[in-house]
Design a protein around this motif. Structure first.
Motif, short mmCIF file in Angstrom:
data_model
loop_
_atom_site.label_atom_id
_atom_site.label_comp_id
_atom_site.label_asym_id
_atom_site.label_seq_id
_atom_site.Cartn_x
_atom_site.Cartn_y
_atom_site.Cartn_z
N LYS A 45 -0.24 -3.63 1.98
CA LYS A 45 0.76 -4.13 1.03
C LYS A 45 0.77 -3.31 -0.26
CE LYS A 45 1.42 -8.79 2.68
NZ LYS A 45 0.74 -10.10 2.72
N ALA A 46 -0.36 -2.72 -0.60
CA ALA A 46 -0.40 -1.87 -1.79
C ALA A 46 0.15 -0.47 -1.51
CB ALA A 46 -1.83 -1.78 -2.30
N GLY A 47 0.54 -0.23 -0.23
CA GLY A 47 1.11 1.08 0.11
C GLY A 47 0.11 2.02 0.76
N PRO A 65 -1.64 1.83 4.08
CA PRO A 65 -2.02 1.27 5.38
C PRO A 65 -3.12 2.10 6.05
CG PRO A 65 0.06 2.44 5.54
CD PRO A 65 -0.30 2.42 4.09
N THR A 77 -0.99 -4.19 12.14
CA THR A 77 -0.84 -2.90 11.47
C THR A 77 0.54 -2.31 11.71
OG1 THR A 77 -3.21 -2.52 11.66
CG2 THR A 77 -1.84 -0.59 11.24
N TYR A 122 3.40 -3.31 9.35
CA TYR A 122 3.56 -2.71 8.02
C TYR A 122 4.39 -1.42 8.07
CZ TYR A 122 -0.17 -5.97 6.96
OH TYR A 122 -0.91 -7.10 6.83
N PHE A 123 4.54 -0.87 9.26
CA PHE A 123 5.31 0.37 9.37
C PHE A 123 6.80 0.11 9.62
CE2 PHE A 123 1.04 1.81 9.43
CZ PHE A 123 1.08 3.10 8.92
#
Lengths: 514, 514
Positions: A465-467, A469, A481, A484-485
């Protein structure tokens, strides 16, 4: 307690028995396992997840491409999924067990031939079952001037599986995914495709030139379930004339994050081939059991690490690396590394100047960055009961990002009571780093297993979430995972899956491809 | 003579007119061209093939991803294929014209924004219309410490198209396909996918770390027709403290092929970043018109090249390269290169020792390997009437293969009456070389055009059959080239095409993908 394995989803006991019979007719009775005792090597976990979430239905060990093709035909007929492993020791990422329960593990360990080593080009065409040890023995036996790029547990694992998972090595070559050429792949329908120059009759450059003509397809089979890789051309690192390992100590974390930028710039200058920034806790964990150094609640506190560091005369944070070349090249390059590290307050120590407790870290880095195959890094598993999960978010090579990402890791681990072990590893171009940390826990303690699981998932979540991954997820977090992409990538992968494996025979759940 | 362009296959004149109207409504009247006069930039050829084989139906210049999506919708509706170009100056490989007649050229030149330059990481996120000159100007204006990896005609061409075609540069970074990270791609159905970390919300490493999570898909869009690349993260080379170009002369071809192996070994040792082995004829062609040096029949004979070389005091064959680093690093490395070249009989000349006619080649290599953007290499087109085709088979880095492949090139060219211009260029790992040669001919002479065509096709055929297929083909030989890579690869690519572009809207004929 049941002695029979879990059935594949939607497959009856009778149909499964039929399929097993068919598999056995292909590979021989001994090479199809379905009883729990014999499946233990395929169900044993180090990652923080319940074993039943990854329970295999069985395991099959084919000996050839032809056998794989026949196994695939049976699997298509009975709709039985196959989870492919090469050597099957994906430590800290799910080991040999499938992402979802009810898959047959397709274990390629019997396909372990070194097919061709080109001593001029420095390439080795190998099957998936070949281990680094086997390749090292071959090189030694034939007195070839090559080294292996390899992960810490190199003696037990193999280059094909490691490369396919995009493992990070420690030598000149580091990023495995950048140092190979040529794959042979069996697709779900049994057809075989050789990538790049491998498609050319009379090919001369299969293991030398990766791209071939037209779209580059070898990347599709990495961290994926789109095919079964049965051959790969691994690049061997030329043995350097000499090496020198160096360490630079830093007083605190902020200074150490500056070392990330310095290593980046040295890498962009083509001056170094590898670079690490490490907290000393990892070195301590290699030589101590946790119970011997800390009995308090929660994670080992910062102040205590600082105390141990002081007592050992070791820096809390260090940068390190190994220079390769002739002694003259190393001398010139080391002076430049030294100047760069001293400019940001680093205490630079060349290999020969390191004595006392500092040699522990030096020896570890030297072992990893040179050609030593050793199991000494396995000592890490004695620290806290054998449970293990790697978390390695990708950061851009900037101090601010290094700081932010590592603070997330430290905070989340501390929240769940797990020790820090953070470090950064320069990526192959110097532009990104792996912000790596190992989660060590006691797998036999059910409460600790639960906490470790919560911790791992939160680490994956908060870093992403912070960029930042992770570059690789263990089998319990593959779907998570992939999320997030983004949907566009997931939909794209789903279209590829549909085109290449419409029955979803190959490794459901792998990398979240569905 | 008709003044209207060729219609797309199976599309009536009336339907085409409707489609053009629809395209114009999207991008504006001025940005859709269908009359022959305005299509000239898209139909002009240098390659040895008849223009009608590559006649476009028109050209469309969208200004944004949104416009591309709308253009795709019209193309899907009317079944009109789109041949995408970025800057459109693919000299010697088919220029801006499509592989097959009757396609609309989708010209992305208006999408020419430099979106982001990260001066710490050395990355530039650019659109396809950006040229090297534009990027060089940006770097100069912002006083950034970076150089560009680039092809010879750099001022006129752009990094996105060049990278997608797997161009070979001359600097430290050489192989373009290894030095980028991150793509944005519009698929045939209009959906947009960002590769690697680009899919992550709040992504920090899109242009730094290429792989992301799961299968690597960016390779699918290289030398391909599976999507339209609209953004790309190009890696900038850090400006070195100093450079030194060197040349080593060889008496004959056999000795020069040994230089291929020496360059390979120096590359495997991490000592050099680039290396070339060249016949002096290329240098002569840069400064002479053919008619002034040779009036006889057939190709310029070997003996005559040797005579010119003798007269110029230049070696017939040379190896060359540029060293990068601090002056101290260069001094140490140059001594090692010198020793290696002298060991195989090379006459080593450091930059400062080269005078007289030798400076011609030195200056050319220095121009290509450093940051000079120059059009001086264009002089090659004055040698023999503007026709041009590059032939660059891939060889493993071995003397025997270098010899065999170059002998095929020389023999086939001589057979058809074309001059030699052969050379070798070290590939990015040193394990392969491009065995490159330029076919120069007079496009205005119909007989010579026919002979050049026959020669080019025979070169592609003979080198491939010997196991050395070209890494890149011009638009007249895409299908032919793909054939040498075998049915398995072709079928695989066809499955991808079917999954991603079932209506075959994108660039039919590209790289033989059907």
């Amino acid at each position: 307690m049941s002695t029979t394995s879990v059935l594949p989803k939607g497959v009856s006991k009778a149909r499964f028995a039929e399929a097993v019979k068919a598999y056995r007719a292909i590979v021989g009775d001994a090479w199809v396992m379905v009883d729990l005792d014999r499946l233990r090597p395929y169900s044993r976990l180090m990652i923080p997840d319940q074993a039943e979430n990854h329970a295999p239905s069985g395991a099959i060990c084919p000996a050839s491409v032809e056998e794989i093709q026949k196994v695939l035909a049976v699997s298509r007929q009975y709709r039985i999924p196959l989870w492919t492993i090469s050597v099957g020791r994906n430590y800290g990422y799910g080991e040999a067990a499938p992402a979802t329960p009810g898959q047959m593990v397709l274990d390629l360990k019997r396909m372990n031939r070194i097919l061709e080593v080109d001593a001029e080009l420095g390439t080795a065409l190998v099957e998936p079952g070949v281990t680094f040890q086997q390749l090292a023995d071959y090189i030694e036996e034939h007195k070839l001037p090559f080294w292996l790029n390899k992960p810490a547990p190199a003696p037990l694992v193999g280059p094909v599986g490691w490369t396919l998972e995009r493992g990070m090595g420690y030598t000149r070559y580091q990023e495995a995914a950048q140092h190979f050429s040529g794959m042979e792949v069996v697709l779900a329908d049994g057809s075989v495709v050789r990538t790049g120059m491998g498609g050319v009759a009379n090919a001369k450059s299969w293991t030398a030139y990766r791209f071939g003509y037209g779209p580059q397809i070898d990347g599709l089979f990495m961290q994926s379930n789109l095919g079964i890789v049965t051959k790969m051309g691994i690049w061997l690192m030329k043995k350097p004339a000499a090496t020198k390992t160096w360490v630079a100590g830093f007083r605190n974390f902020d200074d150490a994050t500056l070392a990330v930028e310095v290593l980046r710039d040295l890498r962009l200058d083509g001056l170094i081939d590898n670079g690490f920034v490490m907290h000393m806790s990892y070195g301590v964990a290699l030589t101590h059991k946790r119970a011997d150094i800390y009995k308090g609640p929660g994670a080992v506190p910062d102040a205590m690490w600082a105390g141990i560091a002081k007592q050992m005369g070791a820096p809390l944070w260090s940068a390190a690396g190994t220079l390769y070349g002739t002694p003259e090249q190393i001398a010139v390059n080391q002076a430049l590394v030294r100047a760069a590290m001293e400019k940001i307050g680093g205490l630079f120590m060349p290999e020969e100047a390191i004595q006392g407790p500092g040699t522990l870290m030096l020896n570890n880095i030297r072992m990893l960055t040179t050609n030593q195959l050793s199991l000494e890094d396995f000592a890490i598993f004695n620290y806290r009961g054998g449970g293990c999960a790697w978390v390695a978010p990708i950061i851009p090579a900037k101090a601010a990002d290094a700081k932010r990402c590592m603070e997330i890791i430290q905070r989340v681990k501390a929240k769940h009571g797990f020790d820090f072990f953070g470090g950064f590893m320069a990526g192959f171009s110097g532009r990104h780093f792996d912000a790596a940390s190992i989660l060590l826990f006691d797998r036999d303690n059910p409460d600790e297993l639960q906490r470790a699981k919560a911790c791992y998932l939160e680490l994956v979540d908060e870093t992403a979430k912070a960029g930042y991954p992770v570059y690789r997820a263990n089998t319990q977090a593959m779907d998570l995972t992939a999320k997030y992409f983004g949907t566009a990538q997931r939909q794209f992968n789903a279209r590829l899956k549909q085109a290449l494996d419409p029955l979803h025979i190959l490794a459901p759940g792998k990398s979240g491809i569905a």
